[in-house]
Design a protein around this motif. Structure first.
Motif, PDB file in Angstrom:
ATOM      1  N   GLY A   3       0.907  -1.333  -0.085  1.00 21.52           N
ATOM      2  CA  GLY A   3       0.016  -0.095  -0.058  1.00 21.52           C
ATOM      3  C   GLY A   3       0.833   1.264   0.001  1.00 21.52           C
ATOM      4  O   GLY A   3       0.616   2.250  -0.691  1.00 21.52           O
ATOM      5  N   LYS A   4       1.874   1.259   0.715  1.00 17.83           N
ATOM      6  CA  LYS A   4       2.761   2.376   0.893  1.00 17.83           C
ATOM      7  C   LYS A   4       3.557   2.752  -0.641  1.00 17.83           C
ATOM      8  O   LYS A   4       3.612   3.808  -0.884  1.00 17.83           O
ATOM      9  CB  LYS A   4       3.688   2.228   1.850  1.00 17.83           C
ATOM     10  CG  LYS A   4       3.182   2.467   3.447  1.00 17.83           C
ATOM     11  CD  LYS A   4       4.053   2.513   4.446  1.00 17.83           C
ATOM     12  CE  LYS A   4       3.437   2.570   5.627  1.00 17.83           C
ATOM     13  NZ  LYS A   4       4.460   2.989   6.716  1.00 17.83           N
ATOM     14  N   ASN A   5       3.907   1.566  -1.264  1.00 15.83           N
ATOM     15  CA  ASN A   5       4.638   1.737  -2.409  1.00 15.83           C
ATOM     16  C   ASN A   5       3.504   2.237  -3.509  1.00 15.83           C
ATOM     17  O   ASN A   5       3.950   3.143  -4.313  1.00 15.83           O
ATOM     18  CB  ASN A   5       5.063   0.248  -3.140  1.00 15.83           C
ATOM     19  CG  ASN A   5       6.466   0.047  -2.155  1.00 15.83           C
ATOM     20  OD1 ASN A   5       7.067   0.853  -1.367  1.00 15.83           O
ATOM     21  ND2 ASN A   5       6.707  -1.212  -2.106  1.00 15.83           N
ATOM     22  N   ARG A   6       2.443   1.852  -3.565  1.00 16.84           N
ATOM     23  CA  ARG A   6       1.506   2.038  -4.388  1.00 16.84           C
ATOM     24  C   ARG A   6       1.039   3.805  -4.207  1.00 16.84           C
ATOM     25  O   ARG A   6       1.153   4.444  -5.243  1.00 16.84           O
ATOM     26  CB  ARG A   6       0.069   1.366  -4.152  1.00 16.84           C
ATOM     27  CG  ARG A   6      -0.550   0.967  -5.470  1.00 16.84           C
ATOM     28  CD  ARG A   6      -1.736   0.174  -5.289  1.00 16.84           C
ATOM     29  NE  ARG A   6      -1.637  -1.221  -4.751  1.00 16.84           N
ATOM     30  CZ  ARG A   6      -2.155  -2.094  -4.149  1.00 16.84           C
ATOM     31  NH1 ARG A   6      -3.283  -1.706  -3.654  1.00 16.84           N
ATOM     32  NH2 ARG A   6      -1.789  -3.035  -3.554  1.00 16.84           N
ATOM     33  N   GLU A   7       0.925   3.966  -2.996  1.00 15.41           N
ATOM     34  CA  GLU A   7       0.609   5.349  -2.667  1.00 15.41           C
ATOM     35  C   GLU A   7       2.023   6.358  -3.114  1.00 15.41           C
ATOM     36  O   GLU A   7       1.439   7.292  -3.598  1.00 15.41           O
ATOM     37  CB  GLU A   7       0.356   5.590  -1.170  1.00 15.41           C
ATOM     38  CG  GLU A   7       0.027   6.965  -0.783  1.00 15.41           C
ATOM     39  CD  GLU A   7      -0.009   7.192   0.871  1.00 15.41           C
ATOM     40  OE1 GLU A   7      -0.034   8.178   1.255  1.00 15.41           O
ATOM     41  OE2 GLU A   7      -0.376   6.138   1.448  1.00 15.41           O
ATOM     42  N   ALA A  10       1.699   6.707  -6.874  1.00 18.91           N
ATOM     43  CA  ALA A  10       0.777   7.482  -7.284  1.00 18.91           C
ATOM     44  C   ALA A  10       0.995   8.836  -6.910  1.00 18.91           C
ATOM     45  O   ALA A  10       0.617  10.002  -7.739  1.00 18.91           O
ATOM     46  CB  ALA A  10      -0.773   7.189  -6.517  1.00 18.91           C
ATOM     47  N   ARG A  11       1.695   9.193  -5.830  1.00 19.31           N
ATOM     48  CA  ARG A  11       1.912  10.660  -5.788  1.00 19.31           C
ATOM     49  C   ARG A  11       2.910  11.173  -6.668  1.00 19.31           C
ATOM     50  O   ARG A  11       2.884  12.331  -6.863  1.00 19.31           O
ATOM     51  CB  ARG A  11       2.586  10.795  -4.245  1.00 19.31           C
ATOM     52  CG  ARG A  11       1.542  10.796  -3.121  1.00 19.31           C
ATOM     53  CD  ARG A  11       2.180  10.869  -1.926  1.00 19.31           C
ATOM     54  NE  ARG A  11       1.159  10.696  -0.577  1.00 19.31           N
ATOM     55  CZ  ARG A  11       0.410  11.765  -0.366  1.00 19.31           C
ATOM     56  NH1 ARG A  11       0.415  12.903  -0.792  1.00 19.31           N
ATOM     57  NH2 ARG A  11      -0.509  11.319   0.687  1.00 19.31           N
ATOM     58  N   ARG A  12       4.063  10.406  -6.864  1.00 22.87           N
ATOM     59  CA  ARG A  12       5.087  10.438  -8.154  1.00 22.87           C
ATOM     60  C   ARG A  12       4.341  10.837  -9.373  1.00 22.87           C
ATOM     61  O   ARG A  12       4.600  12.202 -10.001  1.00 22.87           O
ATOM     62  CB  ARG A  12       6.015   9.615  -8.211  1.00 22.87           C
ATOM     63  CG  ARG A  12       6.978   9.233  -7.194  1.00 22.87           C
ATOM     64  CD  ARG A  12       8.190   8.757  -7.571  1.00 22.87           C
ATOM     65  NE  ARG A  12       7.909   7.195  -7.901  1.00 22.87           N
ATOM     66  CZ  ARG A  12       7.660   6.464  -6.944  1.00 22.87           C
ATOM     67  NH1 ARG A  12       8.209   6.493  -5.713  1.00 22.87           N
ATOM     68  NH2 ARG A  12       7.333   5.152  -7.705  1.00 22.87           N
ATOM     69  N   LEU A  13       3.169  10.239  -9.800  1.00 21.80           N
ATOM     70  CA  LEU A  13       2.644  10.419 -10.940  1.00 21.80           C
ATOM     71  C   LEU A  13       1.952  11.848 -10.897  1.00 21.80           C
ATOM     72  O   LEU A  13       1.737  12.503 -11.753  1.00 21.80           O
ATOM     73  CB  LEU A  13       1.533   9.543 -11.205  1.00 21.80           C
ATOM     74  CG  LEU A  13       2.102   8.282 -11.739  1.00 21.80           C
ATOM     75  CD1 LEU A  13       1.107   7.082 -12.002  1.00 21.80           C
ATOM     76  CD2 LEU A  13       3.089   8.158 -13.225  1.00 21.80           C
ATOM     77  N   LEU A  14       1.052  12.099  -9.850  1.00 19.21           N
ATOM     78  CA  LEU A  14       0.509  13.151  -9.751  1.00 19.21           C
ATOM     79  C   LEU A  14       1.458  14.661  -9.612  1.00 19.21           C
ATOM     80  O   LEU A  14       0.900  15.706 -10.061  1.00 19.21           O
ATOM     81  CB  LEU A  14      -0.300  13.445  -8.272  1.00 19.21           C
ATOM     82  CG  LEU A  14      -1.587  12.414  -8.641  1.00 19.21           C
ATOM     83  CD1 LEU A  14      -2.316  12.040  -7.254  1.00 19.21           C
ATOM     84  CD2 LEU A  14      -2.608  12.610  -9.796  1.00 19.21           C
ATOM     85  N   GLU A  15       2.450  14.435  -8.896  1.00 15.60           N
ATOM     86  CA  GLU A  15       3.387  15.488  -8.855  1.00 15.60           C
ATOM     87  C   GLU A  15       4.193  15.997 -10.188  1.00 15.60           C
ATOM     88  O   GLU A  15       4.519  17.158 -10.342  1.00 15.60           O
ATOM     89  CB  GLU A  15       4.246  15.292  -7.981  1.00 15.60           C
ATOM     90  CG  GLU A  15       3.804  15.336  -6.272  1.00 15.60           C
ATOM     91  CD  GLU A  15       4.530  14.795  -5.251  1.00 15.60           C
ATOM     92  OE1 GLU A  15       5.707  14.361  -5.517  1.00 15.60           O
ATOM     93  OE2 GLU A  15       4.308  14.891  -4.123  1.00 15.60           O
TER      94      GLU A  15
END
Length: 83
Positions: A3-7, A10-15
């Motif tokens: 879950g932490k890796n997925r989060e 996702a944050r890297r993609l959004l940033e």
């Protein structure tokens, strides 16, 4: 992937900054299509309400003319026993 890796992914993609910009004509097309969808949905909703109202009026008219709560008259006569 936990879950932490997925989060984090996702944050890297959004940033990330967007690599391509959206063409300006797409916005106008999206607004036009959205307005059309809203009009169709409104017309469909009004049509459903109109059909429900018509069904209620038809049921009320039928109930007032057929009077299903009244017992129907007897087809046979009662036997004569007091002669």
């Amino acid at each position: 992937m936990s879950g932490k890796n997925r989060e984090a992914a996702a944050r890297r993609l959004l940033e990330q900054a967007p690599s391509r910009s959206v063409p300006p004509e797409i916005h106008a097309e999206a607004v036009r299509r959205g307005a059309r969808m809203l009009r169709r949905r409104t017309v469909a909703r009004r049509l459903v309400w109109l059909l429900m109202f018509a069904a209620a009026v038809a049921f009320a008219a039928w109930a007032l003319t057929a009077r299903p709560w009244v017992e129907p008259p007897s087809d046979t006569t009662p036997p004569l026993t007091s002669w």
